[in-house]
Design a protein around this motif. Structure first.
Motif, PDB file in Angstrom:
ATOM      1  N   ILE A  59      47.949  13.222 -33.688  1.00  0.00           N
ATOM      2  CA  ILE A  59      48.161  11.842 -33.245  1.00  0.00           C
ATOM      3  C   ILE A  59      47.883  11.716 -31.755  1.00  0.00           C
ATOM      4  N   GLY A  60      48.371  12.682 -30.976  1.00  0.00           N
ATOM      5  CA  GLY A  60      48.147  12.655 -29.532  1.00  0.00           C
ATOM      6  C   GLY A  60      46.673  12.749 -29.173  1.00  0.00           C
ATOM      7  N   LEU A  61      45.949  13.635 -29.847  1.00  0.00           N
ATOM      8  CA  LEU A  61      44.515  13.751 -29.581  1.00  0.00           C
ATOM      9  C   LEU A  61      43.762  12.484 -29.989  1.00  0.00           C
ATOM     10  N   GLY A  62      44.171  11.873 -31.081  1.00  0.00           N
ATOM     11  CA  GLY A  62      43.537  10.630 -31.508  1.00  0.00           C
ATOM     12  C   GLY A  62      43.765   9.501 -30.525  1.00  0.00           C
ATOM     13  N   ILE A  63      44.997   9.395 -30.032  1.00  0.00           N
ATOM     14  CA  ILE A  63      45.307   8.351 -29.042  1.00  0.00           C
ATOM     15  C   ILE A  63      44.564   8.623 -27.741  1.00  0.00           C
ATOM     16  N   ALA A  64      44.538   9.883 -27.297  1.00  0.00           N
ATOM     17  CA  ALA A  64      43.827  10.220 -26.067  1.00  0.00           C
ATOM     18  C   ALA A  64      42.339   9.911 -26.189  1.00  0.00           C
ATOM     19  N   GLN A 101      37.736   6.473 -24.779  1.00  0.00           N
ATOM     20  CA  GLN A 101      36.620   5.637 -25.202  1.00  0.00           C
ATOM     21  C   GLN A 101      36.762   4.227 -24.656  1.00  0.00           C
ATOM     22  N   THR A 102      37.992   3.733 -24.576  1.00  0.00           N
ATOM     23  CA  THR A 102      38.222   2.395 -24.030  1.00  0.00           C
ATOM     24  C   THR A 102      37.960   2.375 -22.529  1.00  0.00           C
ATOM     25  N   ILE A 103      38.442   3.375 -21.816  1.00  0.00           N
ATOM     26  CA  ILE A 103      38.277   3.423 -20.366  1.00  0.00           C
ATOM     27  C   ILE A 103      36.802   3.556 -19.977  1.00  0.00           C
ATOM     28  N   PHE A 104      36.095   4.476 -20.604  1.00  0.00           N
ATOM     29  CA  PHE A 104      34.707   4.747 -20.230  1.00  0.00           C
ATOM     30  C   PHE A 104      33.701   3.894 -20.985  1.00  0.00           C
ATOM     31  N   LYS A 105      34.165   3.029 -21.872  1.00  0.00           N
ATOM     32  CA  LYS A 105      33.306   2.139 -22.659  1.00  0.00           C
ATOM     33  C   LYS A 105      32.155   2.916 -23.307  1.00  0.00           C
ATOM     34  N   ASN A 106      32.505   3.941 -24.047  1.00  0.00           N
ATOM     35  CA  ASN A 106      31.534   4.814 -24.689  1.00  0.00           C
ATOM     36  C   ASN A 106      30.874   4.075 -25.859  1.00  0.00           C
ATOM     37  N   PRO A 107      29.586   3.717 -25.745  1.00  0.00           N
ATOM     38  CA  PRO A 107      28.949   2.980 -26.831  1.00  0.00           C
ATOM     39  C   PRO A 107      28.621   3.833 -28.055  1.00  0.00           C
ATOM     40  N   LEU A 108      28.636   5.166 -27.920  1.00  0.00           N
ATOM     41  CA  LEU A 108      28.330   6.024 -29.056  1.00  0.00           C
ATOM     42  C   LEU A 108      29.443   6.058 -30.087  1.00  0.00           C
ATOM     43  N   ALA A 109      30.633   5.661 -29.708  1.00  0.00           N
ATOM     44  CA  ALA A 109      31.763   5.718 -30.635  1.00  0.00           C
ATOM     45  C   ALA A 109      32.324   4.331 -30.919  1.00  0.00           C
TER      46      ALA A 109
END
Length: 97
Positions: free
Chosen positions: A74-79, A84-92
């Motif tokens: 759960i922790g790894l999923g949230i991290a 992804q939200t912070i860096f706006k990763n378009p691949l995911a």
């Protein structure tokens, strides 16, 4: 397409993932050098077995291991979601996946 039918595949997937998590947790608790059957697990949870080796193995080894594995996942999923939200990763992003 209304909103109710578009949420149905998400609901089915969520239930399937939770079911798989429970299945793998039970398997992880059962398997080891000292095997515990699912019936013994049910007796331990309901209070039927006390003072036996299965009880001690369940509460001191297997249950903490499974709970820590679930919490780590759960922790790894949230991290990962936060990164992804912070860096706006378009691949995911959801529209690509």
């Amino acid at each position: 397409m209304n909103n109710k039918t578009s949420k149905l595949p998400q609901t089915i997937m969520f239930v399937a993932v939770i079911g798989f998590l429970i299945f793998t947790a039970v398997i992880s608790i059962c398997v080891g050098q000292y095997s515990i059957s699912p019936e013994e697990i049910a007796q331990i949870i309901t209070g039927g077995l006390k003072g036996e080796m299965s009880y001690k193995v369940f509460f001191t080894l297997r249950l903490p291991r499974v709970l820590m594995a679930v919490m780590a996942g759960i922790g790894l999923g949230i991290a990962g979601s936060v990164y992804q939200t912070i860096f706006k990763n378009p691949l995911a992003s959801p529209d690509i996946i």
